[in-house]
Design a protein around this motif. Structure first.
Motif, PDB file in Angstrom:
ATOM      1  N   TYR A 355     -29.074  -7.551  -9.860  1.00  0.00           N
ATOM      2  CA  TYR A 355     -29.099  -6.196 -10.407  1.00  0.00           C
ATOM      3  C   TYR A 355     -29.912  -6.141 -11.698  1.00  0.00           C
ATOM      4  O   TYR A 355     -29.976  -7.118 -12.444  1.00  0.00           O
ATOM      5  CB  TYR A 355     -27.680  -5.712 -10.714  1.00  0.00           C
ATOM      6  CG  TYR A 355     -26.802  -5.520  -9.502  1.00  0.00           C
ATOM      7  CD1 TYR A 355     -26.613  -4.260  -8.954  1.00  0.00           C
ATOM      8  CD2 TYR A 355     -26.155  -6.605  -8.903  1.00  0.00           C
ATOM      9  CE1 TYR A 355     -25.797  -4.072  -7.837  1.00  0.00           C
ATOM     10  CE2 TYR A 355     -25.339  -6.429  -7.784  1.00  0.00           C
ATOM     11  CZ  TYR A 355     -25.171  -5.159  -7.263  1.00  0.00           C
ATOM     12  OH  TYR A 355     -24.369  -4.989  -6.156  1.00  0.00           O
ATOM     13  N   LYS A 356     -30.525  -4.969 -11.939  1.00  0.00           N
ATOM     14  CA  LYS A 356     -31.115  -4.617 -13.231  1.00  0.00           C
ATOM     15  C   LYS A 356     -30.528  -3.273 -13.603  1.00  0.00           C
ATOM     16  O   LYS A 356     -30.894  -2.250 -13.010  1.00  0.00           O
ATOM     17  CB  LYS A 356     -32.641  -4.502 -13.132  1.00  0.00           C
ATOM     18  CG  LYS A 356     -33.387  -5.798 -13.283  1.00  0.00           C
ATOM     19  CD  LYS A 356     -33.716  -6.076 -14.761  1.00  0.00           C
ATOM     20  CE  LYS A 356     -34.767  -7.181 -14.875  1.00  0.00           C
ATOM     21  NZ  LYS A 356     -35.106  -7.492 -16.266  1.00  0.00           N
ATOM     22  N   GLY A 357     -29.590  -3.260 -14.545  1.00  0.00           N
ATOM     23  CA  GLY A 357     -28.903  -2.011 -14.837  1.00  0.00           C
ATOM     24  C   GLY A 357     -28.140  -1.553 -13.607  1.00  0.00           C
ATOM     25  O   GLY A 357     -27.391  -2.310 -12.994  1.00  0.00           O
ATOM     26  N   ASP A 358     -28.380  -0.305 -13.188  1.00  0.00           N
ATOM     27  CA  ASP A 358     -27.697   0.256 -12.015  1.00  0.00           C
ATOM     28  C   ASP A 358     -28.399  -0.079 -10.711  1.00  0.00           C
ATOM     29  O   ASP A 358     -27.860   0.182  -9.633  1.00  0.00           O
ATOM     30  CB  ASP A 358     -27.618   1.787 -12.142  1.00  0.00           C
ATOM     31  CG  ASP A 358     -26.238   2.234 -12.616  1.00  0.00           C
ATOM     32  OD1 ASP A 358     -25.385   1.361 -12.855  1.00  0.00           O
ATOM     33  OD2 ASP A 358     -26.035   3.450 -12.749  1.00  0.00           O
ATOM     34  N   GLU A 359     -29.591  -0.641 -10.781  1.00  0.00           N
ATOM     35  CA  GLU A 359     -30.364  -0.905  -9.564  1.00  0.00           C
ATOM     36  C   GLU A 359     -29.995  -2.237  -8.929  1.00  0.00           C
ATOM     37  O   GLU A 359     -29.952  -3.276  -9.588  1.00  0.00           O
ATOM     38  CB  GLU A 359     -31.861  -0.909  -9.876  1.00  0.00           C
ATOM     39  CG  GLU A 359     -32.718  -1.135  -8.627  1.00  0.00           C
ATOM     40  CD  GLU A 359     -34.205  -1.249  -8.913  1.00  0.00           C
ATOM     41  OE1 GLU A 359     -34.976  -1.464  -7.961  1.00  0.00           O
ATOM     42  OE2 GLU A 359     -34.595  -1.125 -10.096  1.00  0.00           O
ATOM     43  N   CYS A 360     -29.729  -2.195  -7.634  1.00  0.00           N
ATOM     44  CA  CYS A 360     -29.539  -3.422  -6.851  1.00  0.00           C
ATOM     45  C   CYS A 360     -30.919  -3.855  -6.374  1.00  0.00           C
ATOM     46  O   CYS A 360     -31.558  -3.156  -5.587  1.00  0.00           O
ATOM     47  CB  CYS A 360     -28.610  -3.168  -5.665  1.00  0.00           C
ATOM     48  SG  CYS A 360     -28.396  -4.606  -4.591  1.00  0.00           S
ATOM     49  N   LEU A 361     -31.376  -5.010  -6.843  1.00  0.00           N
ATOM     50  CA  LEU A 361     -32.733  -5.474  -6.550  1.00  0.00           C
ATOM     51  C   LEU A 361     -32.851  -6.098  -5.164  1.00  0.00           C
ATOM     52  O   LEU A 361     -33.920  -6.052  -4.541  1.00  0.00           O
ATOM     53  CB  LEU A 361     -33.165  -6.507  -7.591  1.00  0.00           C
ATOM     54  CG  LEU A 361     -33.170  -6.048  -9.052  1.00  0.00           C
ATOM     55  CD1 LEU A 361     -33.487  -7.226  -9.972  1.00  0.00           C
ATOM     56  CD2 LEU A 361     -34.168  -4.929  -9.262  1.00  0.00           C
ATOM     57  N   GLY A 362     -31.770  -6.698  -4.674  1.00  0.00           N
ATOM     58  CA  GLY A 362     -31.811  -7.403  -3.396  1.00  0.00           C
ATOM     59  C   GLY A 362     -30.907  -8.621  -3.459  1.00  0.00           C
ATOM     60  O   GLY A 362     -30.090  -8.765  -4.382  1.00  0.00           O
ATOM     61  N   SER A 363     -31.069  -9.519  -2.486  1.00  0.00           N
ATOM     62  CA  SER A 363     -30.170 -10.678  -2.432  1.00  0.00           C
ATOM     63  C   SER A 363     -30.784 -11.829  -1.643  1.00  0.00           C
ATOM     64  O   SER A 363     -31.726 -11.641  -0.873  1.00  0.00           O
ATOM     65  CB  SER A 363     -28.827 -10.291  -1.787  1.00  0.00           C
ATOM     66  OG  SER A 363     -29.016  -9.913  -0.424  1.00  0.00           O
ATOM     67  N   GLY A 364     -30.222 -13.012  -1.851  1.00  0.00           N
ATOM     68  CA  GLY A 364     -30.597 -14.205  -1.101  1.00  0.00           C
ATOM     69  C   GLY A 364     -29.351 -15.029  -0.825  1.00  0.00           C
ATOM     70  O   GLY A 364     -28.408 -15.031  -1.629  1.00  0.00           O
ATOM     71  N   LYS A 365     -29.324 -15.700   0.301  1.00  0.00           N
ATOM     72  CA  LYS A 365     -28.164 -16.529   0.648  1.00  0.00           C
ATOM     73  C   LYS A 365     -28.153 -17.797  -0.195  1.00  0.00           C
ATOM     74  O   LYS A 365     -29.187 -18.448  -0.364  1.00  0.00           O
ATOM     75  CB  LYS A 365     -28.205 -16.874   2.132  1.00  0.00           C
ATOM     76  CG  LYS A 365     -26.994 -17.664   2.614  1.00  0.00           C
ATOM     77  CD  LYS A 365     -26.982 -17.787   4.121  1.00  0.00           C
ATOM     78  CE  LYS A 365     -28.100 -18.675   4.615  1.00  0.00           C
ATOM     79  NZ  LYS A 365     -28.077 -18.833   6.073  1.00  0.00           N
ATOM     80  N   ILE A 366     -26.996 -18.148  -0.709  1.00  0.00           N
ATOM     81  CA  ILE A 366     -26.847 -19.372  -1.503  1.00  0.00           C
ATOM     82  C   ILE A 366     -26.898 -20.573  -0.560  1.00  0.00           C
ATOM     83  O   ILE A 366     -26.093 -20.683   0.359  1.00  0.00           O
ATOM     84  CB  ILE A 366     -25.516 -19.369  -2.284  1.00  0.00           C
ATOM     85  CG1 ILE A 366     -25.464 -18.181  -3.243  1.00  0.00           C
ATOM     86  CG2 ILE A 366     -25.336 -20.688  -3.049  1.00  0.00           C
ATOM     87  CD1 ILE A 366     -24.108 -17.992  -3.919  1.00  0.00           C
ATOM     88  N   ILE A 367     -27.863 -21.457  -0.771  1.00  0.00           N
ATOM     89  CA  ILE A 367     -28.005 -22.612   0.118  1.00  0.00           C
ATOM     90  C   ILE A 367     -27.812 -23.946  -0.615  1.00  0.00           C
ATOM     91  O   ILE A 367     -27.657 -24.984   0.021  1.00  0.00           O
ATOM     92  CB  ILE A 367     -29.385 -22.623   0.820  1.00  0.00           C
ATOM     93  CG1 ILE A 367     -30.518 -22.603  -0.201  1.00  0.00           C
ATOM     94  CG2 ILE A 367     -29.501 -21.449   1.782  1.00  0.00           C
ATOM     95  CD1 ILE A 367     -31.902 -22.780   0.422  1.00  0.00           C
ATOM     96  N   ARG A 368     -27.818 -23.905  -1.938  1.00  0.00           N
ATOM     97  CA  ARG A 368     -27.674 -25.161  -2.697  1.00  0.00           C
ATOM     98  C   ARG A 368     -27.043 -24.874  -4.044  1.00  0.00           C
ATOM     99  O   ARG A 368     -27.331 -23.849  -4.671  1.00  0.00           O
ATOM    100  CB  ARG A 368     -29.058 -25.802  -2.875  1.00  0.00           C
ATOM    101  CG  ARG A 368     -29.035 -27.170  -3.547  1.00  0.00           C
ATOM    102  CD  ARG A 368     -30.434 -27.747  -3.578  1.00  0.00           C
ATOM    103  NE  ARG A 368     -30.508 -28.962  -4.376  1.00  0.00           N
ATOM    104  CZ  ARG A 368     -31.635 -29.605  -4.656  1.00  0.00           C
ATOM    105  NH1 ARG A 368     -32.789 -29.132  -4.186  1.00  0.00           N
ATOM    106  NH2 ARG A 368     -31.631 -30.699  -5.380  1.00  0.00           N
ATOM    107  N   LEU A 369     -26.192 -25.789  -4.497  1.00  0.00           N
ATOM    108  CA  LEU A 369     -25.535 -25.641  -5.789  1.00  0.00           C
ATOM    109  C   LEU A 369     -25.970 -26.741  -6.749  1.00  0.00           C
ATOM    110  O   LEU A 369     -26.244 -27.872  -6.327  1.00  0.00           O
ATOM    111  CB  LEU A 369     -24.015 -25.706  -5.632  1.00  0.00           C
ATOM    112  CG  LEU A 369     -23.358 -24.675  -4.708  1.00  0.00           C
ATOM    113  CD1 LEU A 369     -21.858 -24.930  -4.642  1.00  0.00           C
ATOM    114  CD2 LEU A 369     -23.642 -23.260  -5.173  1.00  0.00           C
TER     115      LEU A 369
END
Length: 401
Positions: A355-369
């Motif tokens: 997110y940037k402020g109120d905007e949802c920018l997108g997403s990616g699946k977590i594949i590594r920690l």
């Protein structure tokens, strides 16, 4: 149902459509789909608007449920709701509404908003865009932004973080600027009291109220393994499969008075590593890597392209507090996410939503920690021990004075 009521009284020409994604005849569990369909039909009947039913049982199985099972087998914890929105609601259903029903736009009951006014959405023309690693940065003019709902407690942009720009251009979210209480008030004022009595949708419909472990074991073969203490590598119990546990979950260990929590899984050996506290440092991490990120409006954001780094906020669970983070862009479109502070139970398979402020920018699946706080502490402790041993050895080699 509140959605249909709002649209109708706002003056739109509305067609109600109920979407079925799971064949309840194949299951013995509880699912409210039939009751939901009946409620939707009653609302449409009372408002004298057309009502349709569509089935995406096969598509859901292929695109969402098979994905869910595969992720569990790989030791990850998937989010089927995000995938359902991406593949079913905002792909198959969207195209059905536009092409078969002749709709100008679709409306859903998500608590979210976009940067387009409703009138602008009805003026959109569909343009088929070429597929590639990244969209051409100049092909989308005035890209539509996905914005959080006015009621932040009900905001559902998390679940919409994988939908396409084209879908967003054809979607309106009538509930996005309203609060849940206000929506209920409108329904009550127009006599739809049966709608107000409905329980909110929670969890995955096809699982219903059944035991989740038993449900998964209907589809996946048991793969027994050991519970192993992260502190001393001692075996303290056994389990039926890594896929039955997620990071942060309490482990089922008989004969032990204290609670132990899952901190790591090794699908190769079948070991699940556990720690004796819900706040054990092995549960906390501040670094993760995603797969290729799906950016909603700008792919990737100009700042990230220019600087290869970008500040934003992050969450990996719906309704968790947003955490300040720094993204580092990789050449293949994946990102490293460095959090301003370690957070509990980061989980591979879940989606990192930005997110940037109120905007949802997108997403990616977590594949590594990245390493846990506990691993870093152990490394620091070993380093200090090594320095101490080295100092003692040097003292032994120094000539006596």
């Amino acid at each position: 149902m509140q959605l249909i009521i709002l649209l109708h009284f706002a003056g739109y020409q509305v067609t109600g459509v109920f979407m079925k994604n799971w064949d309840t005849l194949d299951e013995q569990g509880v699912c409210s789909a039939d009751k939901d369909c009946e409620d939707a039909y009653r609302v449409c009947q009372k408002l004298d608007i057309p009502f349709h039913q569509v089935s995406y049982v096969k598509e859901y199985w292929n695109e969402v449920f098979s994905y869910l099972l595969n992720e569990y087998e790989l030791g990850r914890t998937p989010n089927p709701d995000i995938m359902c929105n991406k593949h079913i609601k905002f792909n198959y259903f969207l195209h059905y509404a536009l092409n078969n029903l002749g709709a100008d736009a679709v409306a859903t009951g998500h608590y979210a908003r976009t940067s387009l006014e409703d009138e602008e959405i009805f003026q959109q023309k569909h343009i088929k865009r070429p597929q590639g690693l990244f969209r051409n940065r100049f092909e989308v003019r005035n890209a539509v932004k996905l914005l959080q709902g006015a009621d932040h407690l009900k905001d559902q942009t998390f679940f919409l973080s994988q939908i396409s720009q084209d879908a967003l251009r054809r979607t309106i979210f009538p509930l996005g600027g309203l609060t849940k209480d206000f929506v209920k008030k409108i329904a009550a004022e127009h006599g739809f009291h049966h709608v107000l009595k409905r329980k909110e949708s929670m969890g995955i419909c096809f699982i219903g109220e059944r035991n989740f472990e038993n449900f998964l074991l209907e589809y996946l073969e048991p793969r027994p393994g050991n519970f192993v203490s992260i502190e001393d590598n001692k075996v303290i119990g056994t389990h039926k499969g890594c896929f039955l546990y997620t990071i942060g979950q309490r482990a089922k260990l008989s004969g032990l008075s204290e609670a132990w929590f899952v901190v790591e899984k090794d699908t190769t050996s079948g070991n699940i590593f556990v720690a004796p506290s819900t706040d054990h440092p092995a549960l906390y991490r501040d670094l993760l890597r995603t797969n290729r990120v799906h950016w909603i409006a700008e792919e990737p954001p100009a700042e990230l392209i220019r600087d290869k780094m970008m500040e934003c906020t992050f969450r990996f669970q719906h309704q968790m507090a947003l955490v300040p983070s720094m993204l580092t862009l990789n050449q293949d479109g994946t990102v490293w996410v460095t959090l301003v502070k370690p957070i509990r139970a980061l989980t591979p398979g879940q989606f990192a939503v930005f997110y940037k402020g109120d905007e949802c920018l997108g997403s990616g699946k977590i594949i590594r920690l990245g390493p846990s706080v506990y691993t870093l502490q152990q490394g620091k402790s070993r380093e200090q021990d090594s320095r101490h041993v080295l100092a003692e050895e040097i003292k032994k080699l120094e000539p006596a004075t």
